[in-house]
Design a protein around this motif. Structure first.
Motif, PDB file in Angstrom:
ATOM      1  N   PHE A 586      -7.687   8.918   3.107  1.00 15.72           N
ATOM      2  CA  PHE A 586      -8.229   7.578   3.295  1.00 15.72           C
ATOM      3  C   PHE A 586      -8.193   6.822   1.966  1.00 15.72           C
ATOM      4  CE2 PHE A 586     -10.163  10.362   6.418  1.00 15.72           C
ATOM      5  CZ  PHE A 586     -10.001   9.643   7.607  1.00 15.72           C
ATOM      6  N   GLU A 587      -8.081   5.514   2.071  1.00 18.43           N
ATOM      7  CA  GLU A 587      -8.059   4.628   0.916  1.00 18.43           C
ATOM      8  C   GLU A 587      -9.140   3.574   1.105  1.00 18.43           C
ATOM      9  OE1 GLU A 587      -4.861   1.698  -1.445  1.00 18.43           O
ATOM     10  OE2 GLU A 587      -4.443   2.411   0.591  1.00 18.43           O
ATOM     11  N   ILE A 588      -9.824   3.230   0.038  1.00 13.46           N
ATOM     12  CA  ILE A 588     -10.801   2.141   0.062  1.00 13.46           C
ATOM     13  C   ILE A 588     -10.232   1.024  -0.792  1.00 13.46           C
ATOM     14  CG2 ILE A 588     -13.152   1.428  -0.464  1.00 13.46           C
ATOM     15  CD1 ILE A 588     -12.335   5.113  -0.118  1.00 13.46           C
ATOM     16  N   VAL A 589     -10.156  -0.197  -0.241  1.00 17.66           N
ATOM     17  CA  VAL A 589      -9.503  -1.290  -0.947  1.00 17.66           C
ATOM     18  C   VAL A 589     -10.412  -2.513  -0.988  1.00 17.66           C
ATOM     19  CG1 VAL A 589      -7.292  -0.436  -0.084  1.00 17.66           C
ATOM     20  CG2 VAL A 589      -8.349  -2.411   1.012  1.00 17.66           C
ATOM     21  N   GLU A 590     -10.240  -3.282  -2.042  1.00 15.04           N
ATOM     22  CA  GLU A 590     -10.848  -4.606  -2.116  1.00 15.04           C
ATOM     23  C   GLU A 590      -9.769  -5.597  -2.556  1.00 15.04           C
ATOM     24  OE1 GLU A 590     -14.113  -7.261  -4.635  1.00 15.04           O
ATOM     25  OE2 GLU A 590     -14.184  -5.061  -4.782  1.00 15.04           O
ATOM     26  N   ARG A 591      -9.528  -6.609  -1.730  1.00 14.13           N
ATOM     27  CA  ARG A 591      -8.564  -7.664  -2.040  1.00 14.13           C
ATOM     28  C   ARG A 591      -9.335  -8.874  -2.562  1.00 14.13           C
ATOM     29  NH1 ARG A 591      -3.560  -6.649   0.291  1.00 14.13           N
ATOM     30  NH2 ARG A 591      -3.556  -4.846   1.690  1.00 14.13           N
ATOM     31  N   ARG A 592      -8.949  -9.345  -3.719  1.00 14.86           N
ATOM     32  CA  ARG A 592      -9.609 -10.503  -4.307  1.00 14.86           C
ATOM     33  C   ARG A 592      -8.660 -11.695  -4.288  1.00 14.86           C
ATOM     34  NH1 ARG A 592     -12.893  -7.840  -9.489  1.00 14.86           N
ATOM     35  NH2 ARG A 592     -14.288  -6.536  -8.212  1.00 14.86           N
ATOM     36  N   ASP A 593      -9.210 -12.864  -3.929  1.00 15.32           N
ATOM     37  CA  ASP A 593      -8.430 -14.094  -3.784  1.00 15.32           C
ATOM     38  C   ASP A 593      -7.388 -13.891  -2.683  1.00 15.32           C
ATOM     39  OD1 ASP A 593      -9.925 -15.340  -5.806  1.00 15.32           O
ATOM     40  OD2 ASP A 593      -8.664 -14.440  -7.348  1.00 15.32           O
ATOM     41  N   ASP A 594      -6.100 -14.063  -2.996  1.00 12.89           N
ATOM     42  CA  ASP A 594      -5.068 -14.014  -1.945  1.00 12.89           C
ATOM     43  C   ASP A 594      -4.055 -12.908  -2.231  1.00 12.89           C
ATOM     44  OD1 ASP A 594      -3.922 -14.914   0.459  1.00 12.89           O
ATOM     45  OD2 ASP A 594      -2.467 -16.135  -0.632  1.00 12.89           O
ATOM     46  N   TYR A 595      -4.535 -11.769  -2.700  1.00 17.35           N
ATOM     47  CA  TYR A 595      -3.625 -10.641  -2.941  1.00 17.35           C
ATOM     48  C   TYR A 595      -3.191 -10.059  -1.589  1.00 17.35           C
ATOM     49  CZ  TYR A 595      -1.784  -6.282  -4.890  1.00 17.35           C
ATOM     50  OH  TYR A 595      -0.969  -5.244  -5.254  1.00 17.35           O
ATOM     51  N   GLN A 596      -1.866  -9.954  -1.360  1.00 18.05           N
ATOM     52  CA  GLN A 596      -1.347  -9.501  -0.066  1.00 18.05           C
ATOM     53  C   GLN A 596      -0.535  -8.218  -0.146  1.00 18.05           C
ATOM     54  OE1 GLN A 596      -2.165 -10.924   2.830  1.00 18.05           O
ATOM     55  NE2 GLN A 596      -3.421 -12.406   1.706  1.00 18.05           N
ATOM     56  N   ARG A 597      -0.420  -7.620  -1.330  1.00 19.10           N
ATOM     57  CA  ARG A 597       0.413  -6.424  -1.473  1.00 19.10           C
ATOM     58  C   ARG A 597      -0.431  -5.155  -1.290  1.00 19.10           C
ATOM     59  NH1 ARG A 597       4.844  -7.165  -0.030  1.00 19.10           N
ATOM     60  NH2 ARG A 597       5.349  -5.162  -0.970  1.00 19.10           N
ATOM     61  N   TYR A 598       0.093  -4.022  -1.757  1.00 18.72           N
ATOM     62  CA  TYR A 598      -0.544  -2.728  -1.520  1.00 18.72           C
ATOM     63  C   TYR A 598      -0.732  -1.915  -2.800  1.00 18.72           C
ATOM     64  CZ  TYR A 598       0.882  -3.916   3.204  1.00 18.72           C
ATOM     65  OH  TYR A 598       1.060  -4.576   4.395  1.00 18.72           O
ATOM     66  N   GLY A 599      -0.635  -2.567  -3.947  1.00 18.37           N
ATOM     67  CA  GLY A 599      -0.776  -1.832  -5.195  1.00 18.37           C
ATOM     68  C   GLY A 599       0.364  -0.877  -5.452  1.00 18.37           C
ATOM     69  N   GLU A 600       1.605  -1.318  -5.096  1.00 14.61           N
ATOM     70  CA  GLU A 600       2.757  -0.430  -5.242  1.00 14.61           C
ATOM     71  C   GLU A 600       2.954   0.068  -6.671  1.00 14.61           C
ATOM     72  OE1 GLU A 600       3.906  -3.398  -1.919  1.00 14.61           O
ATOM     73  OE2 GLU A 600       2.790  -3.425  -3.829  1.00 14.61           O
ATOM     74  N   ALA A 601       2.556  -0.744  -7.648  1.00 12.51           N
ATOM     75  CA  ALA A 601       2.731  -0.339  -9.044  1.00 12.51           C
ATOM     76  C   ALA A 601       1.937   0.919  -9.375  1.00 12.51           C
ATOM     77  CB  ALA A 601       2.308  -1.478  -9.972  1.00 12.51           C
ATOM     78  N   ASN A 602       0.908   1.191  -8.590  1.00 13.08           N
ATOM     79  CA  ASN A 602       0.073   2.372  -8.837  1.00 13.08           C
ATOM     80  C   ASN A 602       0.490   3.586  -8.007  1.00 13.08           C
ATOM     81  OD1 ASN A 602      -1.664   0.959 -10.611  1.00 13.08           O
ATOM     82  ND2 ASN A 602      -2.752   0.079  -8.859  1.00 13.08           N
ATOM     83  N   ALA A 603       1.498   3.419  -7.151  1.00  6.93           N
ATOM     84  CA  ALA A 603       1.847   4.494  -6.224  1.00  6.93           C
ATOM     85  C   ALA A 603       2.290   5.758  -6.954  1.00  6.93           C
ATOM     86  CB  ALA A 603       2.940   4.031  -5.266  1.00  6.93           C
ATOM     87  N   GLY A 604       3.041   5.595  -8.036  1.00  6.08           N
ATOM     88  CA  GLY A 604       3.497   6.773  -8.772  1.00  6.08           C
ATOM     89  C   GLY A 604       2.343   7.565  -9.361  1.00  6.08           C
ATOM     90  N   VAL A 605       1.346   6.863  -9.889  1.00  5.61           N
ATOM     91  CA  VAL A 605       0.171   7.526 -10.460  1.00  5.61           C
ATOM     92  C   VAL A 605      -0.605   8.250  -9.356  1.00  5.61           C
ATOM     93  CG1 VAL A 605      -2.025   7.141 -11.639  1.00  5.61           C
ATOM     94  CG2 VAL A 605       0.009   5.859 -12.323  1.00  5.61           C
ATOM     95  N   ARG A 606      -0.794   7.559  -8.241  1.00  5.03           N
ATOM     96  CA  ARG A 606      -1.516   8.177  -7.116  1.00  5.03           C
ATOM     97  C   ARG A 606      -0.783   9.415  -6.602  1.00  5.03           C
ATOM     98  NH1 ARG A 606       0.254   8.280  -1.595  1.00  5.03           N
ATOM     99  NH2 ARG A 606       0.772   6.059  -1.700  1.00  5.03           N
ATOM    100  N   LEU A 607       0.523   9.343  -6.461  1.00  2.00           N
ATOM    101  CA  LEU A 607       1.294  10.476  -5.952  1.00  2.00           C
ATOM    102  C   LEU A 607       1.263  11.651  -6.921  1.00  2.00           C
ATOM    103  CD1 LEU A 607       4.240   8.397  -4.511  1.00  2.00           C
ATOM    104  CD2 LEU A 607       2.819   9.972  -3.177  1.00  2.00           C
TER     105      LEU A 607
END
Length: 614
Positions: A586-607
């Motif tokens: 499971f993932e817990i997310v908070e989107r601030r303002d009009d962010y519409q992506r998925y944090g792809e830049a962090n995917a490598g760190v998470r994996l």
């Protein structure tokens, strides 16, 4: 007539023809290589097609014919006569002739016209027709407008032009000129789409074509120009694709049918213009249903309990529980004589169904039926609600829930409800997105299903580095963005999605819940003892510099293992749980303002963190 070329599908010719018939096509193009490898005569192919209710609309291709010097020209005419023999055995009157790519061919306009006229004379004498197609990589003829001029000058009743959307659009040719071609001289139309790639057009064509609706070529302009001619002949797929060659034959054939229906609905005029209902409006994901056995009940209950969910109801007639937090509903299905049980036998403890809130269920169902989506009807007890459902690509269910049912009528009707006190929750308010893992050859099919049946749009494709290989993720989203479904593939078995696919045959691997205040939510989850994924400290050392963040804010993220991303739309904060039983997380997310992506830049760190955990 809706048709498809046998080259589009995997398998032998017999299995291809059977799948084409099951998908509902009326016509088929017999690709020469499929016939050559068939263990039977052309007459047997004709008989098989007759039994299946298929018309053989074309035999193709006839290559490197026109503009050749002697003795190659004479040999080509002899070769054509032999192909005419085959056509007569097949029971088709039409052969497709591709523009010449041979280095021996001559740039002699008059010779080419004379050759086409001679071939047409010979075809007419046997009651046959030929169509001339400009290949995008033809040596002297690569533009449909040049091909049409040659056909026009040859001026023969047995000779017409073949229009192929890929050969026209891949070279950037303006399809508007199609509207000026007389209808009776357009003998055949082939359609294909493709992603936009900067590469040699021949390699692009041979390996990366796809069905209309799966790529990025401007097919609407092609179809609109074609509609102006009044053309009412076959509309046929011709797709060369590595992915299709590896995909199940029946699945690809049905994708092809959905694609043609979609293509027809790009125009509002012409003999095959469609009238498919628009997609219904969406209002988010209403529920997620897990299938599990009694042994998994306590561990999963403990896990989602630590996430702040409460057990709030039990089904009146089935062994099913309802858990809730905010506007999130989780259904735990323990039934042993049901669809959920069958799904569990294939995938183990897993997500077997989701419920989408739709503005108009009837409209959504009409659209799904028009695109030939299989419907599902489960067992319904007396006095219980019947909620329509579609079978998804991998066999799971997509329930369509109207506004009234979503306003707790579904739960009040089918469940005995209790514990409605929401004070002991963790601030999770709704389902932000669901991520599926699927076999790589099925990515295009999933995209097409969501695009056609549900009216979703495909997002940009992202390549992500896992410590054990590469993976690709692409989301499909409802038009209003209330439902987001990232689709992930990886051909490397050692990656996180690769292992999930190998062990559990794919499905939902990641479920993201939204919070209005992720810092407070994570503090609550930690206090509950929820195991959160540990992020390496080096990540936060880099983060402060990369985004010019205040040290106190970075420390707040570090102490809670929260990841951070920022783009022009706003900020994105997200944290992950440990993986439950090696299956999903499971993932817990908070989107601030009009962010519409998925944090792809962090995917490598998470994996990398998940790989270390495994």
């Amino acid at each position: 007539m809706r048709a498809i070329a046998t080259v589009c599908l995997s398998g032998d010719l017999r299995s291809k023809l059977e799948a084409i018939a099951r998908a509902g096509f009326a016509g088929v193009e017999i690709f020469e290589n499929d016939l050559i490898s068939f263990d039977g005569s052309p007459a047997e192919v004709r008989q098989l097609c007759q039994r299946l209710g298929l018309t053989i609309v074309a035999f193709q291709p006839f290559r490197d014919f026109e503009g050749m010097p002697e003795p190659a020209r004479s040999r080509n005419l002899q070769r054509a006569e032999r192909k005419f023999d085959v056509m007569e055995e097949l029971g088709t009157d039409f052969m497709l002739v591709c523009s010449n790519v041979s280095p021996q061919s001559l740039p002699d306009h008059e010779r080419i016209v004379a050759d086409l006229r001679e071939l047409a004379d010979r075809a007419e004498a046997r009651g046959l027709r030929i169509g001339y197609e400009a290949l995008a990589w033809g040596r002297h003829v690569s533009d449909y407008r040049d091909a049409w001029e040659l056909v026009r000058q040859a001026d023969h009743p047995a000779l017409g032009i073949v229009l192929d959307s890929f050969h026209i659009l891949s070279r950037g040719h303006d399809p508007a000129g199609i509207a000026n071609i007389p209808r009776d001289k357009i003998f055949f139309v082939q359609v294909a789409d493709a992603p936009l790639l900067d590469m040699d057009v021949l390699q692009w064509s041979r390996h990366f074509r796809c069905f209309p609706g799966q790529g990025r070529l401007p097919l609407a302009s092609f179809m609109q120009a074609l509609a102006k001619t009044g053309y009412d002949g076959p509309l046929s797929h011709e797709i060369f694709s590595d992915a299709f060659r590896a995909a199940p034959t029946d699945v690809t054939a049905m994708d092809g049918m959905r694609s043609l229906i979609y293509l027809e609905n790009l125009v509002t005029e012409g003999p095959w213009a469609g009238d498919i209902p628009a997609s219904s409006g969406y209002q988010g994901v209403h529920f997620i249903e897990f299938t599990l056995d009694e042994d998994s009940a306590a561990p999963l209950g403990e896990f989602i309990g630590a996430l702040g969910f409460r057990h709030v109801g039990r089904h009146r007639s089935k062994n099913v529980e309802l858990w809730k937090q905010g506007d999130i509903h989780l259904v735990l299905n323990f039934e042993t004589d049901s669809f959920a049980h069958t799904f569990r036998l294939l995938h183990g403890t897993s997500v077997c169904a989701v419920g989408f809130r739709v503005a108009d269920v009837g409209q959504a169902l009409d659209r799904a039926k028009a695109f030939k989506a299989p419907l599902y009807r489960g067992q319904v007890g007396e006095g219980e609600m019947e909620i329509p459902a579609l079978r998804g690509v991998e066999g799971s269910l997509i329930y369509l829930v109207d506004e009234q049912a979503a306003l707790d009528r579904q739960w009040q009707t089918d469940f005995e409800l209790f514990d409605q006190d929401s004070r002991d929750e963790a601030g999770l308010v709704r389902i932000d997105h669901l991520s599926y893992v699927l076999p790589a050859p099925q990515l295009l099919g999933w995209q097409l299903y969501y695009h056609t049946v549900l009216g979703f749009e495909a997002d940009t494709e992202n390549e992500i580095v896992d410590p054990h290989g590469m993976m690709v993720s692409q989301a499909v989203n409802s038009p209003d963005g209330s439902i987001r479904v990232p689709l992930t593939v990886s051909q490397a078995q050692g990656t996180l999605p690769g292992r999930f696919l190998s062990e559990f045959r794919g499905g939902v691997q990641q479920i993201a819940f939204a919070s209005h205040n992720i810092l407070a939510s994570v503090d609550e989850l930690k206090a509950r003892g929820l195991p959160l994924l540990r992020i390496p400290p080096n990540y936060y050392d880099d983060l402060e510099t990369r985004f010019d963040l205040e040290p106190e804010f970075v420390e707040a993220l570090r102490s809670r293992n929260i990841l951070f991303d920022r783009n022009d739309g706003g900020d994105f904060l997200h944290a992950y749980t440990d993986t439950f039983a090696g299956r999903f997380f499971f993932e817990i997310v908070e989107r601030r303002d009009d962010y519409q992506r998925y944090g792809e830049a962090n995917a490598g760190v998470r994996l990398a963190a998940q790989s270390a955990q495994a």
